[in-house]
Design an enzyme around this catalytic site. Structure first.
Site, PDB file in Angstrom:
ATOM      1  N   ASP A 303      -7.722  20.637 -19.733  1.00 14.85           N
ATOM      2  CA  ASP A 303      -6.652  20.414 -20.665  1.00 14.85           C
ATOM      3  C   ASP A 303      -5.534  21.379 -20.276  1.00 14.85           C
ATOM      4  O   ASP A 303      -5.782  22.389 -19.639  1.00 14.85           O
ATOM      5  CB  ASP A 303      -7.268  20.673 -22.037  1.00 14.85           C
ATOM      6  CG  ASP A 303      -6.322  21.163 -23.067  1.00 14.85           C
ATOM      7  OD1 ASP A 303      -5.628  20.318 -23.629  1.00 14.85           O
ATOM      8  OD2 ASP A 303      -6.292  22.372 -23.319  1.00 14.85           O
ATOM      9  N   MET A 378       4.098  13.559 -33.212  1.00 10.12           N
ATOM     10  CA  MET A 378       5.301  13.900 -33.975  1.00 10.12           C
ATOM     11  C   MET A 378       4.881  14.635 -35.247  1.00 10.12           C
ATOM     12  O   MET A 378       3.747  14.553 -35.680  1.00 10.12           O
ATOM     13  CB  MET A 378       6.060  12.634 -34.394  1.00 10.12           C
ATOM     14  CG  MET A 378       6.636  11.829 -33.248  1.00 10.12           C
ATOM     15  SD  MET A 378       7.810  10.593 -33.830  1.00 10.12           S
ATOM     16  CE  MET A 378       6.746   9.454 -34.673  1.00 10.12           C
TER      17      MET A 378
END
Ligand SMILES: Nc1ncnc2c1ncn2[C@@H]1O[C@H](COP(=O)(O)OP(=O)(O)OP(=O)(O)O)[C@@H](O)[C@H]1O
Ligand SMILES: [K+]
Ligand SMILES: [Mg+2]
Length: 676
Positions: A303, A378
């Protein structure tokens, strides 16, 4: 890389000596069928000391006594190897147990008052307040505040780390100490199930289970033992026929020489020592299986944020777009972040303060908070006047704006490209169908990654970075860190998909990650390594936790895994080659009186049948302690292909396994022969 725990101390050796005797308990020995056979042999010869004509016939008492003693030492040596391997972990567990004392906790009760309780009374879901200087009473997640925490009790690392609500740095571990500020923590584990509890039972090997490889090898070795048992039991009949009388102690000694006692005595020590080596690198492996799987890894998925980079992404600049003013984009960025407790969100408000920018705080009154999600990429606010404010990944915000009929400012891409090319993360800021500009989030790649990934390449391991970030930022960081490949804009399910794709090609996959969004992938991977800095969910899904939060640590884990498999293979080869050599040393000597032709086979010219067998038995016993250092340290490992390694090991340990006993037994026989 630090190996800070002390090596073999006198106390550990002393304790191992004591343990070697305690482990003679047949209930314990039974777990190791090969050594259990030796123990039964020992018990029989012991009985013969007391009752020499127990099985009829006569037994030479002195000879029987020596055989009994050598058998006892064979058992003790094997037990000593295991106890020594366990020793360091047990010592470490004792230190950890001291960390785990009962402490006072400030529990928040229903009416928001604080009550002092004992840490052992805390349950999952309880909320506690921990102030400066206090020890965190249990594992949990910071739900309010920010503090620096000294985790040295667990990681050995003295520099304090920042823990804060929201995001990937929210997990705290019971037993660590808050050195500044105050945090509110939601407890996430019940008594007895904490990270420290797990760590203790891990290092002390309480829950150690045999790995599938070990079980398979054990089965083979046990079958070999049964075959030799059959051979030796039927031997007296041939002896009778040839007029050679074979006494019970001789038969037992012969059996013990022929069964694979060397590997049987060292097998569990090899496994424990391998796990211990992983721990010395500050990696907690929940199972030996994972360590062995690491030895065969082909692909590593990493990651980005918080794993390859430090992950403390900070807003460092507001960039207006589409003809808007700096003040406008800053204001909407701030409004969208009013309740965003992630480090990114808070850093926006911090930047406002730093740049002395102001905004209409009243806009946030009664607004509905839209939390950041890895799926939507978002976050923001739905204002009470009906306007929707959002910030987020540029492509996500673009889509959101377009879906409402808005247009994209022509200078937006220029700004986001500039940020991404510098390795930063651009967030677009929008209100309804209008984009106001960008927030520049800065992050730093952890040092030394490039060299480490190059090392992985040499080991034949492919590295793929998987990130939720945009392709350009991903490309920049991928280049800077030196990974082989990267996948951008990936959602949690995409990370799993990559792993499944690799696994479907027959590859063994490791995954390193820190976030809650990495948890499913960490669970799916064959080897899942969570960063200790990461979330509780990540640490629970993984089968290893790296206390130093260094993603390149996988190199050491892979090397240790390979070493573990190689050591086991090498010592098995050596042990079986040894037994074959012993066979040729003993059998000709045993029958040379009855069958003179055997004399041609008697290349070793051992003194007499009984001295040949005794010498072989003594050699069989002392080879175990001689090989303990190798079992503990592991055979030397250099990056090379598996077939090459196999050939090299077969040569060294196979040939060595045949030659060493000839030499050793001959030497022992020179002495023993004087007496027998
Ligand atoms: N608090 C936030 N508010 C709005 N958008 C955010 C916020 N945090 C991150 N983002 C955006 O969402 C994207 C995905 O974030 P996520 O945390 O899922 O992945 P990441 O941290 O970028 O990557 P990785 O998976 O490598 O850790 C980020 O690249 C960023 O553009
Ligand atoms: K043996
Ligand atoms: Mg992350």
């Amino acid at each position: 890389m630090k190996t800070k725990k002390s090596m073999m101390s006198a106390a550990i050796v002393q304790n191992a000596v004591k343990e070697s005797f305690l482990k003679l308990d047949p209930r314990v020995m039974m777990r190791n069928p090969i050594m259990f056979v030796v123990e039964i042999g020992f018990i029989i010869t012991l009985l013969l000391i007391l009752v020499p004509d127990l099985f009829g016939g006569t037994v030479s008492r002195g000879y029987n006594l020596v055989v009994t003693l050598v058998l006892l030492f064979t058992l003790l040596f094997a037990n000593f190897a295991e106890a020594l391997a366990e020793g360091r972990g047990k010592a470490q567990a004792d230190t950890l147990k001291k960390t785990k004392q009962d402490i006072k906790a400030n529990k928040v009760t229903g009416n928001n008052s604080v009550k002092q309780v004992s840490s052992s009374e805390l349950r999952k879901g309880d909320i506690v307040v921990v102030a400066q200087g206090e020890v965190i009473p249990g594992d949990g997640e910071v739900i309010e505040g920010l503090a620096s925490v000294d985790e040295s009790a667990i990681t050995g690392e003295s520099a304090p780390v920042i823990k804060e609500a929201g995001g990937d740095f929210s997990s705290v571990t019971g037993g660590t100490r808050v050195v500044s500020d105050q945090i509110k923590v939601r407890i996430t584990s019940d008594p007895g199930e904490s990270f420290l509890d797990r760590m203790i039972s891990l290092v002390e090997g309480a829950k150690r289970q045999k790995t599938p490889n070990e079980i398979a090898l054990n089965t083979v070795l046990t079958s070999l033992t049964l075959i030799f048992l059959f051979v030796v039991v039927t031997l007296p009949f041939f002896g009778n026929y040839l007029n050679v009388s074979l006494e019970i102690p001789i038969l037992i000694a012969l059996l013990v020489c022929l069964i694979p006692t060397t590997i049987g005595g060292l097998l569990s020590a090899i496994g424990i020592a391998g796990m211990d080596r992983v721990t010395q690198f500050n990696v907690l492996a929940m199972s030996g299986k994972a360590v062995e799987a690491a030895g065969d890894i082909n692909t590593v998925i990493l990651d980005k944020t918080g794993t390859i980079t430090y992950g403390n992404r900070m807003a460092s600049e507001f960039i207006p777009a589409g003809g808007h003013q700096l003040a406008e984009v800053a204001e909407w960025a701030a409004i969208s972040s009013l309740k965003d407790e992630t480090p990114e969100g808070r850093s926006v408000l911090a930047l406002m303060k730093k740049q002395s920018l102001t905004y209409n705080e009243g806009l946030g009154d009664n607004a509905e908070f839209i939390e950041f999600k890895a799926e939507t990429r978002m976050s923001g606010m739905d204002l009470k006047d009906g306007r929707y404010v959002r910030k987020g990944a540029v492509d996500a915000v673009k889509k959101w704006v377009q879906s409402q009929g808005g247009t994209i400012p022509s200078d937006l891409d220029e700004g986001s490209t500039r940020i991404a090319k510098a390795g930063g993360t651009p967030l677009a800021v929008a209100v309804d169908n209008e984009i106001y500009g960008l927030i520049y989030l800065k992050d730093t790649v952890k040092p030394g990654m490039k060299e480490r990934f190059e090392q992985m390449r040499q080991m034949g391991i492919k590295t793929i970075m998987c990130t939720g970030d945009n392709p350009l930022t991903a490309a920049t960081i991928a280049l800077e860190a030196g990974v082989d490949d990267f996948i951008a804009e990936s959602k949690p399910e995409d990370k799993i998909a990559v792993i499944r794709r690799e696994q479907a090609e027959g590859k063994l996959v490791a995954m390193t990650g820190d976030g809650t969004n990495d948890a499913p992938a960490l669970a799916q991977a064959d080897v899942g390594i969570a960063m200790n800095s990461g979330t509780v969910a990540a640490k629970e899904a993984a089968n290893m936790v790296d206390l130093d939060s260094d993603p390149s640590k996988i190199i050491e884990v892979v090397a240790i895994g390979k070493q573990l498999l190689m050591t086991r293979g090498a010592l098995t080869t050596f042990s079986i080659a040894n037994d074959i050599a012993k066979y040729f040393a003993i059998i000709p000597a045993m029958f040379m009186v009855a069958i003179p032709q055997m004399d041609t086979l008697n290349i070793m010219r051992l003194g007499s049948p009984s001295s040949a067998i005794l010498s072989a038995l003594i050699f069989n016993a002392i080879i175990i302690p001689l090989l303990i250092p190798l079992a503990m340290k592991g055979v030397g490992y250099k990056p090379m292909s598996s077939p090459q390694l196999l050939k090299r090991n077969l040569f060294i340990y196979g040939l060595g396994g045949v030659l060493v006993p000839f030499l050793g037994i001959k030497l022992i026989d020179l002495v023993v022969h004087l007496w027998v």
